[in-house]
Design a protein around this motif. Sequence first.
Motif, mmCIF file in Angstrom:
data_model
loop_
_atom_site.group_PDB
_atom_site.id
_atom_site.type_symbol
_atom_site.label_atom_id
_atom_site.label_comp_id
_atom_site.label_asym_id
_atom_site.label_seq_id
_atom_site.Cartn_x
_atom_site.Cartn_y
_atom_site.Cartn_z
ATOM 1 N N TRP A 64 0.825 -1.210 0.000
ATOM 2 C CA TRP A 64 0.000 0.000 0.000
ATOM 3 C C TRP A 64 0.851 1.248 0.000
ATOM 4 N N LYS A 88 -7.587 4.073 -6.662
ATOM 5 C CA LYS A 88 -8.738 3.174 -6.559
ATOM 6 C C LYS A 88 -8.396 1.974 -5.680
ATOM 7 N N LEU A 91 -8.301 3.048 -2.133
ATOM 8 C CA LEU A 91 -9.632 3.322 -1.590
ATOM 9 C C LEU A 91 -10.341 2.044 -1.202
ATOM 10 N N LYS A 92 -10.120 1.011 -2.047
ATOM 11 C CA LYS A 92 -10.760 -0.271 -1.771
ATOM 12 C C LYS A 92 -10.280 -0.833 -0.440
ATOM 13 N N LYS A 93 -8.971 -0.693 -0.215
ATOM 14 C CA LYS A 93 -8.398 -1.244 1.011
ATOM 15 C C LYS A 93 -8.676 -0.359 2.229
ATOM 16 N N PRO A 95 -11.163 2.466 2.903
ATOM 17 C CA PRO A 95 -12.261 3.284 2.373
ATOM 18 C C PRO A 95 -12.444 4.651 3.028
ATOM 19 N N GLU A 96 -12.207 4.794 4.323
ATOM 20 C CA GLU A 96 -12.488 6.088 4.940
ATOM 21 C C GLU A 96 -11.233 6.907 5.175
ATOM 22 N N SER A 97 -10.162 6.518 4.540
ATOM 23 C CA SER A 97 -8.848 7.073 4.896
ATOM 24 C C SER A 97 -8.664 8.531 4.484
ATOM 25 N N GLU A 104 -6.540 11.944 -3.391
ATOM 26 C CA GLU A 104 -7.600 12.349 -4.310
ATOM 27 C C GLU A 104 -7.536 13.838 -4.574
#
Lengths: 300, 204
Positions: A64, A88, A91-93, A95-97, A104
């Motif tokens: 990551w 992407k 984000l999948k791993k 999500p609220e980071s 982004e």
Amino acid sequence: MVSKTEETQLNRLENQVDNGGGGAWEYLCLVRKLKVRRSEKVLKYGLSILNDPKQRSALGPEEWTLYEQVAIAAMDCQCLNVAKDCIKALLKKFPESKRVGRLEGMLLEAKGSWAEAEKAYSSLLEDNPLDQVIHKRKVAMAKAQGNISGAIESLNKYLEIFMADHDAWRELAEIYVSLQMYKQAAFCYEELILSQPTVPLYHLAYADVLYTLGGLENLQTSKKYYASTIDLTGGKNTRALLGVCLCTSAIGQVSKGRNKEDKESPELQSLAAKALEKEYRQKADDKLGLLTSALRSLKI
Amino acid sequence: MVAELKYEISQNAYIKLVLHALKHKTTAVNGILLGRVNPQNDSVVEIADSVPLFHSNLALLPSLEIALIMIEEHYGSKGLGIVGYFHANERFDDAELGIVAKNIGDHICRYFPQAAIFLLDNKKLEALPMGKDQSPVMQLYIRDASKNWKLAGPDGGSRLVIKEPAANAVLSDYISSEKWQDVVDFDDHLDDIKKDWLNPELFK
């Protein structure tokens, strides 16, 4: 900011990877550690690891970190699709980071969507008003849009809170220099020297700025800081040695006909000249002639 | 009245400067133009060579002064003098001639009054691989009667030319092969004097 040894090590590793000798992961870690900007190489070698499922899984949780590193490098190289894919995956791993939220925001910057990036950063700052990275992104955005005075204002505000951020002081100093605001640049270097008095780079930069400002007092102080740079670098810094000679010559010019009470001792510049000649004779012997006539024209 | 001067830059001098700018994409860079007035036609200034100068802190004097002394000394013995200045801005969409460039240009004009400033034209550089344009990816600035730097007029396109017509094709090739990695500037030399700012092996 890297030392010469660190840079040599990095370049050696880079050459090794370039020539197929492996060590890509080591290289990427070193780039990360030294915080240097080698985006094309990072993108190339980082992607080759990420696109190979075996190598990727061998990284474990570091995978990551690599996605983040490659995303940033991709944005720097304007490969926005690569950046999007990395983000992407992150984000999948996560999500609220907030950390991914920053990426982004950076992607919006890379696209040139300044207003949206500004909005994204502002909302991230609401939850975390002390996020240094985001504050600095806002400075970077101002600079990228050519709003240099805005960048200066934001950077000054930032430094009021985060006054220990040496990179920020350096950035501010360099912006001031590019606008020929040498007094303000000098102030930044003074702050840096106060907080990190044994870093020769700051002494050297301060001396350069003082020399550029000119005037007898500044030239005399400049000479002292070139001297301290020589001290801190074991006499190996060509710029400092040349600086001593330049100062001596300029001081001589400025104080022509003035009171000779403050007559400088000639040892410092003759030692500097000798050191320079020795260096050039050993390493750049074809330029020795140019050096000697330069020193002669400076009346050393 | 001063006749309209034409500036003719040699391929190698031209390519060296553009490659230098490409090597340091994230900062402003500058360089010195070496040459002379054409002995057969004094309305033409020939730029025979160039020296890439710095990629950081362009507005500080010490390194600039040393560089100018050494460059003048070296090229003087070959009958060439400093005839102009090259500048590339930090940002892609900054097409203005900044104050640092103007000041250095003014300084050079003291010794060579017909000195010119060439400013890298980023948009033209970006379009380079796609077109057959033979004109240089630079804008020409000269001083007017009141010593202000002005972009050379509508016919400016013909006042700055590259001596060898195929130069842009050669440049495009070099860009594809990332030749910019081999360019050495004065900053590099000051950091490691083994590096040669004359770039003797660059075009071999």
